[in-house]
Write an enzyme that holds these catalytic residues in place. Structure first.
Site, short mmCIF file in Angstrom:
data_model
loop_
_atom_site.label_atom_id
_atom_site.label_comp_id
_atom_site.label_asym_id
_atom_site.label_seq_id
_atom_site.Cartn_x
_atom_site.Cartn_y
_atom_site.Cartn_z
N LYS A 113 0.81 -1.22 0.00
CA LYS A 113 0.00 0.00 0.00
C LYS A 113 0.85 1.27 0.00
O LYS A 113 0.50 2.25 -0.67
CB LYS A 113 -0.96 0.00 1.18
CG LYS A 113 -0.34 0.26 2.54
CD LYS A 113 -1.41 0.34 3.62
CE LYS A 113 -0.80 0.58 4.99
NZ LYS A 113 -0.18 1.90 5.12
N THR A 114 1.97 1.25 0.74
CA THR A 114 2.82 2.44 0.78
C THR A 114 3.40 2.73 -0.60
O THR A 114 3.44 3.89 -1.04
CB THR A 114 3.95 2.26 1.81
OG1 THR A 114 3.40 1.97 3.09
CG2 THR A 114 4.81 3.52 1.90
N ASP A 155 -4.00 7.79 4.57
CA ASP A 155 -3.51 6.43 4.83
C ASP A 155 -4.15 5.91 6.12
O ASP A 155 -4.55 6.69 6.99
CB ASP A 155 -1.99 6.45 4.97
CG ASP A 155 -1.37 5.06 4.92
OD1 ASP A 155 -2.08 4.10 4.54
OD2 ASP A 155 -0.19 4.93 5.26
N GLU A 156 -4.22 4.59 6.27
CA GLU A 156 -4.76 3.94 7.47
C GLU A 156 -6.14 4.50 7.83
O GLU A 156 -6.44 4.81 8.98
CB GLU A 156 -3.80 4.10 8.66
CG GLU A 156 -2.39 3.59 8.43
CD GLU A 156 -2.28 2.07 8.46
OE1 GLU A 156 -3.33 1.39 8.49
OE2 GLU A 156 -1.15 1.56 8.44
N GLN A 211 -7.53 -4.91 9.71
CA GLN A 211 -6.42 -4.59 10.62
C GLN A 211 -6.75 -3.42 11.55
O GLN A 211 -5.85 -2.77 12.07
CB GLN A 211 -5.16 -4.28 9.82
CG GLN A 211 -4.66 -5.44 8.97
CD GLN A 211 -3.35 -5.12 8.28
OE1 GLN A 211 -2.29 -5.07 8.90
NE2 GLN A 211 -3.41 -4.89 6.99
N ARG A 224 2.05 -10.96 10.30
CA ARG A 224 3.41 -10.41 10.45
C ARG A 224 4.45 -11.42 9.98
O ARG A 224 5.61 -11.06 9.76
CB ARG A 224 3.72 -10.08 11.91
CG ARG A 224 2.83 -9.05 12.62
CD ARG A 224 2.62 -7.80 11.84
NE ARG A 224 1.41 -7.90 11.05
CZ ARG A 224 1.09 -7.08 10.06
NH1 ARG A 224 1.92 -6.12 9.70
NH2 ARG A 224 -0.02 -7.22 9.37
#
Length: 700
Positions: free
Chosen positions: A32-33, A222-223, A253, A598
């Site tokens: 995504k980044t 973002d987020e 998340q 993770r």
């Protein structure tokens, strides 16, 4: 350069779709980044949008720096040259800039100062003093947390007072109003004000709102699943008629509801912005197929979620390993031995491993096992167990009881909890005591009659001495566990740490872990020796270390090998779901999903048949999340008994007087029944109202 090069089809679509509202549902490890950075570069290089006309909001300064550096590399610009960069930063950082420029329009001076948490609590204490509110009835830390939550919900003091029905809430409402008055006189804003006042500025000043709406041609968030009410409102106020808003996030998340985050903001995006384009980033670049499959099976049990399915082209990899062990000590040994073996064989480095747990208190047994195996480790987002304040406080009490001339320990606990013994009075007492033949405990009893200090300090020193003398008498025939329990009770330490803040539960759990460790010793002297060894133990060189952290702290990180420990009912999912029900359970499931994703190559899940909690051994059921994981897992170890895996909830009717067992709270008796809600008086002294649908109660 070609800004679409190296992007998969979904990422490229997200970069090219530059008109109107866009929702990018970015799964874990889906890049995504990279997508967000390429989109900004594309707007500047291909759409000829001036950098200053782009607002890019991140949730951490670290994320903003990383994005700025990547953007500079893509555009061939110096990332430190802000003239070539968009408005980029956190919500709070953006608000600071808006208020510095236009805050005077709503009465905020350009030279306002920003108060941190310490400043806020100091001002709350001033407010309490002015209103004659006792800090034993209302804790400053709790008031600070309540005010913060109110502001994130856009509640003014008047709004909060209007809903305050109980005396405690009414007291907080008065403090909120007085705090705001004092802060205003100081020309200051606290951290939450930055959002609140920026929203007020945009609401109340149409000219300012119109100017900023015209200025920002494109807004990227973002987020987005972690936005709260104030942040959500700010976004809506800044959107202009072109509605060029791009939000990136993953509701799967969202794990910060306790901080005010509202994941329904992302679920409702299409409702809030009709005609939105939804793009799903489902190709995962982090984890193997088996890990993704097991994580998907867990999260798919949630009812409130978007629909997507992550996939990878790196292969299935190793199955998720499930380890059933007898107790927490065996669990810690298993983790330590597997890490040591991999490193000894030169198959892995220490830095390849992360151990994730639900609560900070779980780190203790792991730290002990790692020290015994000489495995270097680091705790990220926290401190070592014996360096935590509440642990150091209790240990200081124990050391003072054991050695009543221990000035360092006495100085630490003399005002913990607060007793009104000032620095001057303390210095007078210690100077006088040094000239006597008495130890500190005896001197405390004599200080009052000797008129060494006066006022409240005189009485407080005497009372403290009486309590410590009584506690010291227990050293003759009581175990360390009992002594610690009495220190916590007699000194009012539990009330001291349960201050209404989000950290209070962690502090209490840490005391529980200390009690569990103390249960292994019959003499206080032996226990204090062990504490000294653990406290001074070296955690390793400056080289690579195993990472220990909570599941919350792990978000955004990745490791080749992940151990998730303590997957038991009452731990993960946390015991609070037994009281709160479905919404809390779904957040716990999202937290489990975050932990699982993770892992890049190996994921190990462990659960214990029994676990020491607060000095008592409990027998826990395996977490329902393990049962959700499906077929891509391998049970490599089993505890020394066979589990009867019944459904988590059956249509069983409980009655008053029934004896039941809870995996989280132990055994007790039902004293009230209201449909699925049952109130239980537990043998430990706790009284809990639990939802029988989630509590998995066993009738005895």
């Amino acid at each position: 350069m070609n800004l679409l090069e190296g992007l998969n089809p979904a990422q490229a679509e997200a970069v090219r779709t530059t008109s109107g509202p866009v929702l990018i549902l970015a799964g874990a490890g889906s890049g995504k980044t990279k997508t967000l950075t390429h989109r900004i570069a594309y707007l500047i290089a291909e759409q000829s949008i001036w950098p200053s006309e782009i607002l890019a909001v991140t949730f951490t300064n670290k994320a903003a720096r990383e994005m700025r550096e990547r953007l500079g590399s893509l555009l061939g610009q110096n990332s430190r040259d802000r003239s070539f960069m968009p408005w980029m930063g956190t919500f709070h950082g953006i608000c600071v800039r808006l208020l510095r420029q236009d805050g005077d329009r709503i009465g905020i001076p350009k030279n306002y100062v920003i108060y941190d948490e310490d400043d806020r609590q100091s001002l709350i204490k001033q407010s309490m003093k002015q209103l004659s509110i006792n800090d034993k009835e209302v804790r400053p830390q709790a008031v600070s947390s309540i005010i913060s939550n109110a502001k994130n919900e856009l509640q003014s003091p008047a709004d909060f007072a209007a809903t305050a029905r109980y005396p405690y809430q009414q007291a907080v409402a008065k403090l909120y109003e007085r705090y705001e008055s004092l802060k205003s006189k100081a020309k200051a804003l606290d951290f939450d004000d930055l959002l609140l006042e920026a929203v007020r500025l945009l609401r109340e000043q149409p000219e300012v709102r119109t100017r900023w709406r015209s200025h920002f041609k494109h807004i990227l968030i973002d987020e987005y699943q972690d936005t709260n009410a104030a942040q959500y409102e700010m976004v809506k106020l800044l959107i202009n008629q072109d509605r060029n808003l791009c939000v990136v996030g993953d509701d799967w998340q969202s794990i910060y509801s306790w901080r005010g985050a509202d994941f329904t903001n992302i679920l409702n995006f299409e409702r809030d912005f009709p005609g939105s384009k939804v793009i799903k980033l489902e190709q995962n670049y982090r984890s193997t197929g088996h890990i993704l499959e097991a994580a998907h099976n867990v999260i798919s049990k949630n009812e409130q979620r978007t629909d997507k399915k992550l996939w990878t082209d790196v292969g299935q990899g190793s199955p998720v390993q499930i380890h059933g062990v007898y107790d927490e000590a065996e669990e810690a040994r298993l983790v330590a031995e597997r890490i040591a073996t991999h490193v000894t064989m030169q198959a892995r480095h220490y830095g390849d491993f992360a151990v994730l747990y639900r609560t900070n208190a779980q780190s203790y047994t792991l730290e002990r096992a790692f020290l015994q195996q000489r495995i270097p480790y680091q705790i990220v987002g926290g401190v070592r167990f014996y360096d935590r304040k509440e642990i150091k406080d209790i240990v200081a009490y124990l050391k003072l009881l054991y050695q009543p001339n221990d000035r360092m320990s006495f100085s630490r606990i003399v005002n913990v909890p607060t007793r009104g013994i000032g620095a001057v009075s303390l210095e007078k007492f210690l100077t006088w005591q040094a000239g006597t033949d008495d130890d500190i405990l005896t001197a405390l009893l004599k200080a009052g009659p000797a008129a060494i200090v006066s006022g409240k300090a005189k009485q407080s020193l005497g009372i403290l001495g009486e309590k410590l003398i009584k506690l010291q008498a227990m050293l003759v025939d009581q175990t360390p566990v009992h002594i610690i329990e009495q220190v916590v009770a007699v000194m009012g330490y539990r009330d001291y740490i349960l201050d209404g803040t989000p950290q209070a539960e962690d502090r209490e759990a840490n005391i529980g872990a200390l009690l569990s460790d103390a249960a292994n010793f019959s003499a206080l002297s032996d226990f204090l020796e062990e504490v000294a060894l653990m406290s001074s133990a070296d955690t390793g060189s400056e080289g690579e270390k195993v990472t220990l952290m909570t599941l919350h702290a792990a978000k955004g990180l990745e490791f080749p090998v992940v151990f998730m420990v303590g997957l038991e009912e009452g731990i993960l999912p946390h015991a609070r779901v037994f009281e709160a029900g479905q919404s809390e359970l779904e957040e716990e499931r999202r937290l489990c999903y975050v932990g699982m994703t993770r892992a890049r190559e190996e994921l190990h899940i462990s659960y214990a048949a029994s676990r020491l909690q607060f000095g008592q051994r409990s027998y826990n059921q395996m977490s329902r999340f393990i049962g959700d994981m499906g077929t891509g897992v391998a049970a490599t170890d089993q505890p020394a008994y066979v589990r009867d895996e019944e459904p988590f909830y059956q249509e069983e009717f409980f009655e008053m007087g029934d004896r039941v067992r809870s995996s989280a709270f132990g055994t007790g008796e039902i004293i009230e029944v209201d449909g699925l809600a049952v109130t239980i008086q537990f043998d430990s002294g706790q009284r809990k109202k639990l939802n029988a649908e989630y509590a998995r109660l066993e009738r005895l």
